[in-house]
Scaffold this motif. Structure first.
Motif, PDB file in Angstrom:
ATOM      1  N   THR A  32      26.606   7.946  13.223  1.00 10.89           N
ATOM      2  CA  THR A  32      25.805   7.940  12.127  1.00 10.89           C
ATOM      3  C   THR A  32      24.942   9.419  12.213  1.00 10.89           C
ATOM      4  O   THR A  32      24.617   9.752  12.975  1.00 10.89           O
ATOM      5  CB  THR A  32      24.730   6.809  12.301  1.00 10.89           C
ATOM      6  OG1 THR A  32      25.540   5.407  12.095  1.00 10.89           O
ATOM      7  CG2 THR A  32      23.711   7.060  10.883  1.00 10.89           C
ATOM      8  N   GLY A  34      21.964  11.493   9.731  1.00 13.50           N
ATOM      9  CA  GLY A  34      20.997  11.100   8.796  1.00 13.50           C
ATOM     10  C   GLY A  34      19.649  12.157   8.816  1.00 13.50           C
ATOM     11  O   GLY A  34      19.858  13.262   9.746  1.00 13.50           O
ATOM     12  N   ALA A  48      17.126   9.108   5.013  1.00 18.71           N
ATOM     13  CA  ALA A  48      18.541   8.530   4.505  1.00 18.71           C
ATOM     14  C   ALA A  48      19.613   8.783   5.695  1.00 18.71           C
ATOM     15  O   ALA A  48      19.206   9.637   6.546  1.00 18.71           O
ATOM     16  CB  ALA A  48      19.152   9.044   3.546  1.00 18.71           C
ATOM     17  N   ASP A  49      20.567   8.046   5.793  1.00 14.44           N
ATOM     18  CA  ASP A  49      21.408   8.206   6.735  1.00 14.44           C
ATOM     19  C   ASP A  49      22.956   7.797   6.074  1.00 14.44           C
ATOM     20  O   ASP A  49      23.105   7.110   5.113  1.00 14.44           O
ATOM     21  CB  ASP A  49      21.122   7.378   8.068  1.00 14.44           C
ATOM     22  CG  ASP A  49      21.172   5.932   8.053  1.00 14.44           C
ATOM     23  OD1 ASP A  49      20.702   5.173   8.820  1.00 14.44           O
ATOM     24  OD2 ASP A  49      21.876   5.191   6.951  1.00 14.44           O
ATOM     25  N   ILE A  50      23.834   8.013   6.744  1.00 12.07           N
ATOM     26  CA  ILE A  50      25.205   7.924   6.290  1.00 12.07           C
ATOM     27  C   ILE A  50      25.945   7.594   7.505  1.00 12.07           C
ATOM     28  O   ILE A  50      26.307   8.383   8.579  1.00 12.07           O
ATOM     29  CB  ILE A  50      25.797   9.196   5.638  1.00 12.07           C
ATOM     30  CG1 ILE A  50      27.393   8.792   5.069  1.00 12.07           C
ATOM     31  CG2 ILE A  50      25.686  10.281   6.185  1.00 12.07           C
ATOM     32  CD1 ILE A  50      27.355   9.771   3.859  1.00 12.07           C
ATOM     33  N   THR A  56      26.095   4.385   3.321  1.00 11.61           N
ATOM     34  CA  THR A  56      24.488   5.122   3.039  1.00 11.61           C
ATOM     35  C   THR A  56      23.424   4.136   3.078  1.00 11.61           C
ATOM     36  O   THR A  56      23.557   3.066   2.565  1.00 11.61           O
ATOM     37  CB  THR A  56      24.235   6.196   1.828  1.00 11.61           C
ATOM     38  OG1 THR A  56      24.704   5.332   0.616  1.00 11.61           O
ATOM     39  CG2 THR A  56      25.445   7.282   1.986  1.00 11.61           C
ATOM     40  N   TYR A  58      18.944   4.445   2.288  1.00 12.72           N
ATOM     41  CA  TYR A  58      17.895   5.315   1.709  1.00 12.72           C
ATOM     42  C   TYR A  58      16.523   4.583   1.841  1.00 12.72           C
ATOM     43  O   TYR A  58      16.752   3.553   1.610  1.00 12.72           O
ATOM     44  CB  TYR A  58      18.298   5.791   0.183  1.00 12.72           C
ATOM     45  CG  TYR A  58      19.581   6.606  -0.012  1.00 12.72           C
ATOM     46  CD1 TYR A  58      20.550   6.114  -0.208  1.00 12.72           C
ATOM     47  CD2 TYR A  58      19.234   8.044   0.270  1.00 12.72           C
ATOM     48  CE1 TYR A  58      21.617   6.967  -0.612  1.00 12.72           C
ATOM     49  CE2 TYR A  58      20.304   8.728  -0.113  1.00 12.72           C
ATOM     50  CZ  TYR A  58      21.441   8.316  -0.649  1.00 12.72           C
ATOM     51  OH  TYR A  58      22.590   9.378  -0.932  1.00 12.72           O
ATOM     52  N   THR A  67      19.848  12.538  -2.224  1.00 12.75           N
ATOM     53  CA  THR A  67      21.448  12.154  -2.067  1.00 12.75           C
ATOM     54  C   THR A  67      21.960  12.720  -0.785  1.00 12.75           C
ATOM     55  O   THR A  67      21.841  14.066  -0.562  1.00 12.75           O
ATOM     56  CB  THR A  67      22.385  12.563  -3.387  1.00 12.75           C
ATOM     57  OG1 THR A  67      21.711  12.204  -4.273  1.00 12.75           O
ATOM     58  CG2 THR A  67      23.777  12.139  -2.916  1.00 12.75           C
ATOM     59  N   SER A  69      25.004  13.407   2.068  1.00 11.82           N
ATOM     60  CA  SER A  69      26.466  13.591   1.951  1.00 11.82           C
ATOM     61  C   SER A  69      26.859  14.162   3.355  1.00 11.82           C
ATOM     62  O   SER A  69      26.222  14.784   4.095  1.00 11.82           O
ATOM     63  CB  SER A  69      26.895  14.633   0.920  1.00 11.82           C
ATOM     64  OG  SER A  69      26.351  15.814   0.919  1.00 11.82           O
TER      65      SER A  69
END
Length: 122
Positions: A32, A34, A48-50, A56, A58, A67, A69
């Protein structure tokens, strides 16, 4: 894993900024990535993390405006920040989570960048 942020600076309320973070080292182990932020006198909080699967998450305070990415080919994570508010002013930190698995089980290791300052004027 080493993380280097860029893109912070000064913006007016309602404006935009884009933060980027480049990772190096054992990037293939990152699960992950973020962004966290820490405002003066406050604790560090998740922005936020992805995940490496593209999921994702938030903070409620940034939903619809920021946003996140990720580009695994370039080992980067970005944060597009629109409709900025003065309360977005903070130092923003890039974060990467590596899951380490041994015979005893799995554990997560957090890596952090040095941070980049975002200042939003009213």
């Amino acid at each position: 894993v080493q993380l280097v942020e860029s893109g912070g600076g000064l913006a007016q309320a309602g404006g935009s900024l884009r933060l980027s973070c480049g990772a190096s080292g054992r990037v293939m182990d990152i699960h992950t990535m973020g962004w966290y932020r820490q405002a003066p006198g406050k604790e560090r909080e998740l922005v936020a993390d992805i995940t490496n699967g593209g999921s994702t998450d938030y903070s409620d305070s940034v939903k619809g405006r920021l946003t996140i990415s990720r580009d695994d080919a370039k080992s980067t994570v970005s944060l597009q920040m629109n409709s900025l508010k003065p309360e977005d002013t903070a130092v923003y930190y890039c974060n990467a989570v590596v899951t380490v698995t041994t015979i005893e089980g799995s554990s997560n290791i957090n890596y952090w960048g040095k941070g980049t300052l975002v200042t939003v004027s009213s």
